[in-house]
Design an enzyme around this catalytic site. Structure first.
Site, mmCIF file in Angstrom:
data_model
loop_
_atom_site.group_PDB
_atom_site.id
_atom_site.type_symbol
_atom_site.label_atom_id
_atom_site.label_comp_id
_atom_site.label_asym_id
_atom_site.label_seq_id
_atom_site.Cartn_x
_atom_site.Cartn_y
_atom_site.Cartn_z
ATOM 1 N N VAL A 202 -4.326 -5.403 9.984
ATOM 2 C CA VAL A 202 -3.364 -4.362 9.129
ATOM 3 C C VAL A 202 -4.448 -3.987 8.050
ATOM 4 O O VAL A 202 -4.504 -4.987 7.160
ATOM 5 C CB VAL A 202 -2.033 -5.027 8.620
ATOM 6 C CG1 VAL A 202 -1.418 -4.080 8.036
ATOM 7 C CG2 VAL A 202 -1.365 -5.498 9.809
ATOM 8 N N TYR B 272 4.085 -11.976 6.099
ATOM 9 C CA TYR B 272 2.829 -11.353 5.294
ATOM 10 C C TYR B 272 2.551 -12.565 4.252
ATOM 11 O O TYR B 272 3.552 -12.750 3.239
ATOM 12 C CB TYR B 272 3.397 -10.082 4.455
ATOM 13 C CG TYR B 272 1.995 -9.599 3.573
ATOM 14 C CD1 TYR B 272 0.853 -9.934 3.948
ATOM 15 C CD2 TYR B 272 2.372 -8.362 2.875
ATOM 16 C CE1 TYR B 272 -0.292 -9.213 3.208
ATOM 17 C CE2 TYR B 272 1.360 -7.558 2.387
ATOM 18 C CZ TYR B 272 -0.121 -8.305 2.512
ATOM 19 O OH TYR B 272 -1.047 -7.618 1.569
ATOM 20 N N LYS C 42 0.612 -11.538 8.996
ATOM 21 C CA LYS C 42 -0.494 -10.766 8.337
ATOM 22 C C LYS C 42 -1.213 -11.662 7.438
ATOM 23 O O LYS C 42 -0.556 -11.966 6.381
ATOM 24 C CB LYS C 42 0.001 -9.512 7.704
ATOM 25 C CG LYS C 42 -0.812 -8.516 6.981
ATOM 26 C CD LYS C 42 -0.285 -7.399 6.378
ATOM 27 C CE LYS C 42 -1.455 -6.779 5.576
ATOM 28 N NZ LYS C 42 -0.923 -5.607 4.575
ATOM 29 N N THR D 6 0.788 -1.348 -0.086
ATOM 30 C CA THR D 6 0.126 -0.039 -0.015
ATOM 31 C C THR D 6 0.977 1.251 0.108
ATOM 32 O O THR D 6 0.450 2.396 -0.480
ATOM 33 C CB THR D 6 -0.882 0.051 1.000
ATOM 34 O OG1 THR D 6 -1.726 -1.086 1.210
ATOM 35 C CG2 THR D 6 -1.890 1.119 1.314
#
Length: 335
Positions: free
Chosen positions: A218, A150, A178, A62
């Site tokens: 998150v 992640y 995540k 992001t």
């Protein structure tokens, strides 16, 4: 790593959250010419912490990490750490598909003051599970910082298998995941077999993941909806399931709206609507079209983005729609 006490109240039924429960995966503001907007990054970081975030992830997907330089990444960590001034953790995204480069970025993030590392599974190369395990342990050994894995096979092409995560959980600095695998059964098995802290990495699945043992989120949508998302976490943590479901349902238009196209594009569009630092995206991404912005306005106007406490200051209780000052219009105003 010792547990970081969350400032979110009413968390007795949720597991420990090493980075706090409410985390935003922050965009990287750019100037009109595409350069890093340092003042804007500091302003946005402060705004997000003021809204209720306990940590910020910088230099993640992001944050447009594929198109920022190593120097920009280190500079951004320093800017955000200085801006939040100890009021929130700063977790640096350092993942690439090159283990040596990732380790280098991890050391640079530690030197810049990061409090933790977000390490995505190596993308495109599609390594076997042994290669994933080697990658993550190498990065965990590269610094003294806690690591959040992640797991997002839709982007990387390779899931981190349950047995691999169980193995990685034995490393003292690999403390969290995540989770954007979107496989609640697989996530349940990892949580049942390890002490890894699970964070939702898919906004719309935050409540389901919390219900099976996750500790927080998150989020991308939290750029404009931190109060409502945080209230949902508080509600499920306090055992107020009905209120948590109502907040989840109120957030659905925002979840859908931000991800109608690539999430960075519309997150930045939403911030521009709110008069907050964002700027353009870098190629190969492209900025939202007028039609996409118009639809986003409708989506956000329909969503619960903030909540208020009828008793005054303190725990928020009731949905109130978009927060004050958010530039949205009613559906009838969009041609």
């Amino acid at each position: 790593m010792s547990e970081v006490r969350s400032s979110v109240t009413g968390m007795s039924v949720l597991p420990p959250a090493p980075f706090g429960r409410m985390i935003t995966a922050m965009i990287t503001p750019f100037l009109a010419d595409g350069a890093l907007d340092e003042a804007g990054a500091a302003q946005l970081a402060v705004r997000l912490v003021d809204a209720g975030n306990e940590a910020l992830v910088v230099n993640g997907t992001t944050g447009e990490s594929p198109t920022t330089t190593d120097a920009e990444k280190a500079r951004l960590v320093r800017i955000v750490v200085e801006a939040v001034a100890g009021r929130a953790r700063v977790v640096a995204g350092v993942g690439t598909n090159d283990t040596a480069h990732t380790a280098q970025l991890a050391r640079a993030a530690e030197a810049a003051g990061a409090h933790g590392l977000l390490v995505v599974a190596p993308y495109y190369s599609k390594p076997p599970q042994a290669g994933l395990a080697l990658h993550f342990t190498t990065i965990a050994d590269a610094t003294g910082l806690p690591v959040m894995i992640y797991d997002i096979p839709g982007r990387t092409g390779v899931p981190v298998a349950t047995d691999t995560l169980v193995q990685l959980a034995e490393h003292p600095r690999i403390v969290a995941v995540k989770d954007a695998k979107d496989d609640l059964a697989a996530s349940s098995w990892v949580m049942a077999r390890t002490d890894l802290a699970y964070y939702s990495g898919t906004d719309a699945l935050t409540l389901p993941l919390l219900s099976i043992g996750a500790c927080g989120v998150v989020s991308v949508v939290s750029h404009v909806a931190t109060p409502a998302i945080r209230a949902m976490i508080e509600a499920i943590g306090a055992g107020e399931v009905g209120r948590a479901i109502a907040l989840h349902q109120g957030l659905l238009p925002a979840y859908e709206g931000i991800f109608r196209t690539q999430g960075v594009i519309l997150a930045k569009a939403a911030l521009r609507l709110a008069g907050l630092p964002a700027g353009p995206v870098r190629p190969p991404l492209v900025d939202a079209t007028p039609a996409e912005v118009a639809r986003l306005r409708v989506d956000l106007a329909a969503a619960t983005l903030d909540v208020v406490d009828p008793r005054g200051a303190g725990a928020r209780q009731q949905p109130s729609g978009p927060p004050a000052g958010f530039a949205v219009v009613a559906a009838g105003e969009v041609s």
